[in-house]
Each structure stands twice: as C-alpha cells, then as structure tokens.
Design a protein around this motif. Structure first.
Motif, PDB file in Angstrom:
ATOM      1  N   ALA A 501       0.848  -1.359   0.407  1.00 62.82           N
ATOM      2  CA  ALA A 501       0.030   0.002  -0.003  1.00 62.82           C
ATOM      3  C   ALA A 501       0.603   1.171   0.024  1.00 62.82           C
ATOM      4  O   ALA A 501       0.112   2.453  -0.480  1.00 62.82           O
ATOM      5  N   ARG A 502       2.152   1.410   0.510  1.00 66.77           N
ATOM      6  CA  ARG A 502       2.752   2.572   1.029  1.00 66.77           C
ATOM      7  C   ARG A 502       3.185   2.498  -0.374  1.00 66.77           C
ATOM      8  O   ARG A 502       3.302   4.157  -0.881  1.00 66.77           O
ATOM      9  N   ALA A 503       3.733   2.409  -1.324  1.00 65.86           N
ATOM     10  CA  ALA A 503       4.057   1.982  -2.684  1.00 65.86           C
ATOM     11  C   ALA A 503       3.205   3.174  -3.169  1.00 65.86           C
ATOM     12  O   ALA A 503       3.407   3.718  -4.345  1.00 65.86           O
ATOM     13  N   LEU A 507       3.453   6.152  -5.216  1.00 69.30           N
ATOM     14  CA  LEU A 507       3.596   6.403  -6.739  1.00 69.30           C
ATOM     15  C   LEU A 507       1.992   7.091  -7.429  1.00 69.30           C
ATOM     16  O   LEU A 507       2.717   7.955  -8.055  1.00 69.30           O
ATOM     17  N   SER A 508       1.208   6.998  -6.039  1.00 69.07           N
ATOM     18  CA  SER A 508      -0.032   8.414  -6.613  1.00 69.07           C
ATOM     19  C   SER A 508       1.077   9.574  -6.106  1.00 69.07           C
ATOM     20  O   SER A 508       0.105  10.814  -6.798  1.00 69.07           O
ATOM     21  N   ARG A 509       1.523   9.858  -5.455  1.00 73.06           N
ATOM     22  CA  ARG A 509       1.859  11.079  -4.604  1.00 73.06           C
ATOM     23  C   ARG A 509       2.696  11.578  -6.423  1.00 73.06           C
ATOM     24  O   ARG A 509       2.891  13.200  -6.684  1.00 73.06           O
ATOM     25  N   LEU A 510       3.458  10.938  -6.953  1.00 75.06           N
ATOM     26  CA  LEU A 510       4.628  11.256  -7.879  1.00 75.06           C
ATOM     27  C   LEU A 510       3.292  11.501  -9.156  1.00 75.06           C
ATOM     28  O   LEU A 510       3.534  12.712  -9.979  1.00 75.06           O
ATOM     29  N   HIS A 511       2.320  10.770  -9.690  1.00 73.77           N
ATOM     30  CA  HIS A 511       1.267  10.726 -10.777  1.00 73.77           C
ATOM     31  C   HIS A 511       0.711  12.438 -10.144  1.00 73.77           C
ATOM     32  O   HIS A 511       1.268  13.306 -11.629  1.00 73.77           O
ATOM     33  N   ASP A 516      -0.589  14.145 -13.224  1.00 71.43           N
ATOM     34  CA  ASP A 516      -1.825  13.304 -13.624  1.00 71.43           C
ATOM     35  C   ASP A 516      -2.410  12.519 -12.908  1.00 71.43           C
ATOM     36  O   ASP A 516      -2.459  11.613 -11.956  1.00 71.43           O
ATOM     37  N   LEU A 517      -3.517  13.158 -12.831  1.00 71.38           N
ATOM     38  CA  LEU A 517      -5.001  13.198 -11.616  1.00 71.38           C
ATOM     39  C   LEU A 517      -5.751  11.253 -11.861  1.00 71.38           C
ATOM     40  O   LEU A 517      -5.861  10.875 -10.942  1.00 71.38           O
ATOM     41  N   LYS A 518      -5.573  11.150 -12.943  1.00 73.21           N
ATOM     42  CA  LYS A 518      -6.384   9.738 -13.295  1.00 73.21           C
ATOM     43  C   LYS A 518      -5.314   8.897 -12.517  1.00 73.21           C
ATOM     44  O   LYS A 518      -5.906   7.480 -11.726  1.00 73.21           O
ATOM     45  N   ALA A 519      -4.106   8.817 -13.506  1.00 73.60           N
ATOM     46  CA  ALA A 519      -3.486   7.171 -12.484  1.00 73.60           C
ATOM     47  C   ALA A 519      -2.958   8.148 -11.324  1.00 73.60           C
ATOM     48  O   ALA A 519      -2.612   6.463 -10.369  1.00 73.60           O
ATOM     49  N   ALA A 520      -3.399   9.482 -10.837  1.00 72.04           N
ATOM     50  CA  ALA A 520      -3.074   9.255  -9.575  1.00 72.04           C
ATOM     51  C   ALA A 520      -4.394   8.298  -8.528  1.00 72.04           C
ATOM     52  O   ALA A 520      -3.606   7.621  -6.840  1.00 72.04           O
ATOM     53  N   ALA A 522      -6.087   6.294  -9.180  1.00 72.83           N
ATOM     54  CA  ALA A 522      -5.942   4.609  -9.527  1.00 72.83           C
ATOM     55  C   ALA A 522      -5.010   4.892  -8.122  1.00 72.83           C
ATOM     56  O   ALA A 522      -5.180   3.423  -8.054  1.00 72.83           O
ATOM     57  N   ALA A 523      -3.476   4.858  -8.574  1.00 68.16           N
ATOM     58  CA  ALA A 523      -2.866   4.019  -7.145  1.00 68.16           C
ATOM     59  C   ALA A 523      -3.423   4.194  -6.182  1.00 68.16           C
ATOM     60  O   ALA A 523      -3.216   3.199  -5.148  1.00 68.16           O
TER      61      ALA A 523
END
Length: 546
Positions: A501-503, A507-511, A516-520, A522-523
């Motif tokens: 979960a932490r990863a 990753l969502s923070r990076l998006h 890239d809100l859609k990818a963020a 989703a993560a």
C-alpha cells in the motif's frame, strides 16, 4: 599334639557355624540383583525383586531409600509412569532431600503438562545436587519453551561449565539465542556443534534457518541445498528452501515446492498453510479459505503430551520439542487465519485469532508483532508502539522488534530514537536489508540525502527482493527530484509485492506532481484497497504513512 587336635576342632566348628552367615553376607542384595536385571533389559524382573524386598520391614533408611529410588527408576524404564510417580512421592515423603526423586518428578510433571511444577522440581534437584546437570538441562528446556531465554542461557551455561563438550546443551543454547533474536550468537554456537557433528543434518538445518532469519539469504540457501544433496526427501529442508524462495521473489517456485510437499503428505499442515497464504495473495481468497478449513481437521488433538516409555533424562528436549511443535501448529494455523482476515481488512476478526495465540504463549513474537501491525492498520500509533514495547520487554535485543519500533518512531518524527534502534540492529545483524532501508528513511528525514541514497542502495544490494529497499530508494529519488527513477523504484517494489500500500501511495504522489490525476487516483485507490483506514478514501490523503 593333643592341643593341636583341639585347635583344629575349634576352627572346624567355627567355620561350620559361620558358613551360613558367610553365605548370607556374600549373597547379592536386592538392589544389586535389580541393577543386573535392569542392565540386561529385564525391568519387569527388577521391579519384582525390589517390590518383594520392600515388603519386608526393618531395612536401614539408606537401603530403603536406595531401593525405592531404583524401583521408581525401573518403573520409569518400563513405561509405568503412574507407579513411578507413586514411588517418587513415597521417597520424597520419607527422604525429602533425595535429588534424584525431585529430578524424576520434574520429568513426570513435564510429561503431564504441569510445567510450573516441573520447574519447581528441577530447581530443587539442582539445588540439592548442582553437579547433576540433568536438572539444569530440564530447566533450560522448559525456560526456552516458556520464552524465558535469559534463564535458559544461564542453565545451559551451567551445564557447559560442568561438561564443556555436551552437545545437547550447546544445541539448546544456540536455539535459545535464535529464538530470542541473537542470531549471530546462535550461528556461532551452531558452528561449534557442526565442527564436531558435521554430518548431523538436523543441526545443519537449524543453522541454515538461523542464517535465513538473520538476512543471510544466499548462505542459507547454500546450506539448505547442501542438506538436500545428502537427503533429497528431507521435508524440513524442503520447507526451508520454499521459505527462502518465497522471500526472494520466487513465489511460483516456492508454491510448487510447497504443493509437492503437501501433495505427498496431506497432513503436512505448515506446507498447506503457506499454499493458502500464497493463493490469497494472488486473489484466490475463496480457495485459500477452503484449504484452511480442510487443514483445521488435520490439526492434532490439543491435549497434554503422554509418554508410554521413558526416553531418558538426556532426551527431555525431544519431549519439549514435540510439545512445542504441537503448539506451533495450532498457532501457525491461527496466524494464517489472522493474515487472511488482514488481507480482507477484517481487523476485529484478525485480533480474535491473534488473542488465541497470546493466550497459549503470551510472549509469542509473531503474535505480538501482528498485534502491533493491526494497530498500525487501524491508525492507532500509540497502541502500536505500546505493543512493540511490550514485546521488547520480553526480547530486548530482537532485531525484528527493534526495527518495528524504529519504523513506528519514524512515523512519529522521533528520528534520533529511531536512528539508535536501527544502528543497534545493524551492529548485531548487518545483513538485514530492512535495517538499511529504515536508515535511509531516517537520513532522508534529517535532510542527509546522500547518506539516505547510499543506505537505500545498500538495502537493495543486501536483498534485491526486498520491496521496502526499493521504496526507500524511490523516496530519496523523489526528494532529490529524480522523478523518473523514483517511479521505476516504486514500480519495482510493486512488482515484488502487489499489495504494498505504501508504494501505491507514493506512486500516487508522484503522479500528482505531473498532474496525471487519473493515474494518481488509480494508485491511491489501490493503496486504500489494501489499507483502507491508513489511506482514507474521503481525503485522498493518508493520515500517516506508517
């Protein structure tokens, strides 16, 4: 001449009169007869001789004491444990300072499951006869069984002071060290044993497992393969190899090996439990539940161990190992159930399973650690730290617990304390990749990005299959604006552990940084799926990372 004839007549009469007395004096005593019969394996005959002799009255106290002790011993050798207990009790009523009787009662209490009484009896035997190290051996084994490792170490050391070459004590001491988390000392003791018993596969196996627990995965695998070269059907070695494969991102190979063991023996509960957990991690939760349900029927009856024969005071550890194995099976089963509940975010149900284990063994390290983890998942950091501290009271040097505390302290911003815990672990177990990964987080928290990067690289080098190592490297890369590299590290962590979960969150923070809100989203949804309380769906932000 007449005087000579009279003298000879007197001598003859004297010899004639003394003949019966001389015959009686030379005749073997009941104790000697019984000992000879026992030496020939005829314990029933020894019992008959001693029981008949004790029916007579008027024995001297020393003789009666010796015969009753020998009778109790013969009953033990014959497997008549109730009769042996009766005789030992009679000895202690009449001769309360008889060390052997206390030793015998310790053994009988151990067999019947009255461990506290067994400890008292062994302590009394040791007090009365400190040189008879069998009492210390019994005490040490019981202390290990109860998780009182410092007391066990003291008793094993006492044995080794008397008999430096005693292998049972050396193996016991190594096991106590390993269970308490002193892996380096455990490995050292096992190496001493192996220097004398190089062909003992069981010792080599426990040595390999100690290497595995200390993070020396390559050496552990080499030692395990060495065992399997000599004995290809060694099930315990196959299980350890499967554990190593599972922890080095070779889960398909691990599962095939677990299934091979389980298909060959459907009663092999530990292999079945591992299969169930691997299926659950792949999303086959219903299959995992069904397998756990079938394994419950295969558990042994949860009742005190009984013995039909006396293995000897030097084999007490074998009895304790059997008791411990039975307990271990039950606790591993309930731990597996708890982990399945955790995967489904059913934390209350998981707590129930863990409580079962802690009722059976209050100092069980996996159960204490899992309890602390449940509080993390419920976002109760104070309670989490409290349980870790409770575990450390029992095992103050255990590296896994010290790292758990360090992780909790990092989350609370107490970096100086976390640094101390991490460094203590690295001094004892320099090959644990998790320690290097947490050291990287501490350095990052205080702004030492270069040191953080080096520590993260070291973690990856120590164990290229540790997802936490790649997370640590990704955090450093993101903090130093190396975003592409950070994404690669986070994705690598998720390739190893798809439920990390932490990863997903990082990753969502990076998006988000790249809009890239859609990818963020989703993560973040993935992070929330695995840890729904830590990563709140309402805020789309975690309350705390850990």
């Amino acid at each position: 001449m007449r005087f000579k004839k009279v003298l000879l007549s007197l001598i003859f009469v004297s010899l004639a009169a003394a003949g019966p007395v001389y015959w009686i004096w030379c005749r073997p005593s009941p104790l000697e007869k019984a000992a000879k019969l026992t030496d020939r394996g005829d314990t029933s005959g020894a019992i008959a001789v001693l029981a008949a002799a004790l029916e007579a009255k008027g024995w001297k106290a020393d003789d009666e004491e010796a015969m009753r002790v020998e009778l109790a011993r013969s009953y033990l050798m014959n497997g008549a444990l109730e009769n042996a207990e009766g005789q030992f009790r009679t000895v202690l009523e009449k001769f309360p300072e008889n060390a052997y009787a206390h030793l015998g009662m310790g053994y009988l209490y151990l067999v019947k499951g009255f461990d506290s009484f067994a400890v008292e009896s062994y302590q009394k035997a040791r007090e009365l006869n400190p040189e008879d190290w069998r009492a210390s051996l019994g005490l040490a084994g019981l202390y290990v069984f109860r998780g009182e490792f410092e007391k066990a170490e003291k008793e094993y050391r006492h044995v080794l002071e008397i008999v430096p070459s005693e292998t049972i004590a050396r193996k016991g001491l190594a096991r106590a060290y390993a269970l308490s988390g002193a892996f380096s000392r455990a490995a050292s003791e096992y190496e001493q044993v192996l220097s004398r018993l190089s062909q003992d596969l069981d010792v080599r196996l426990t040595y390999a497992r100690t290497l595995f627990l200390s993070g020396q995965l390559v050496r552990a695998e080499q030692e395990t393969l060495r065992i399997l070269e000599q004995s290809s059907d060694h099930k315990a070695a196959q299980m350890l190899l499967a554990d190593i494969l599972s922890n080095t991102n070779r889960r398909q190979e691990a599962q095939r090996l677990y299934e091979s063991i389980f298909n060959g023996d459907r009663q092999h509960i530990l292999a079945g439990l591992n299969i169930a957990l691997l299926r659950a991690r792949r999303g086959q939760m219903e299959d995992a539940k069904a397998l756990l349900s079938s394994l419950e029927q295969a558990l042994p009856k949860d009742e005190p161990l009984t013995q039909t024969s006396f293995p000897g005071f030097f084999e007490i550890q074998d009895i304790l190992n059997t008791k411990d194995f039975i307990r271990h099976l039950f606790m591993e089963y309930h731990t597996a159930r708890a982990r399945l509940y955790v995967m489904q975010a059913l934390y209350t149900d998981a707590e129930r399973e863990v409580r079962y284990n802690l009722q059976r063994q209050p100092n069980d390290i996996p159960s204490l650690r899992l309890t602390a983890e449940l509080y993390r998942l419920k976002q109760q950091p104070d309670e989490r730290l409290e349980w870790i501290q409770r575990a450390l009271q029992a095992y103050p040097r255990h590296p896994y617990l010290l790292l758990d505390r360090a992780e909790s302290l990092i989350s609370a911003g107490r970096l100086t304390e976390a640094f101390a815990d991490v460094q203590n672990v690295r001094a004892e177990c320099p090959t644990l990749s998790r320690a290097a990964a947490l050291l990287s987080e501490v350095y990052l928290g205080i702004g030492k990005t270069h040191e953080a990067s080096e520590a993260a690289k070291e973690a990856i080098q120590l164990n290229p299959h540790d997802p936490g190592a790649y997370l640590a490297k990704g955090l450093v890369d993101m903090a130093t604006y190396h975003y592409d590299q950070a994404r690669k590290e986070f994705c690598r962590a998720l390739e190893i552990d798809t439920s990390f979960a932490r990863a997903y969150y990082e990753l969502s923070r990076l998006h988000y940084i790249f809009k890239d809100l859609k990818a963020a989203q989703a993560a973040f949804r993935s992070a929330h799926e695995f840890e729904p309380i830590v990563y709140s769906q309402l805020t789309m932000r975690p309350s705390k990372h850990k």
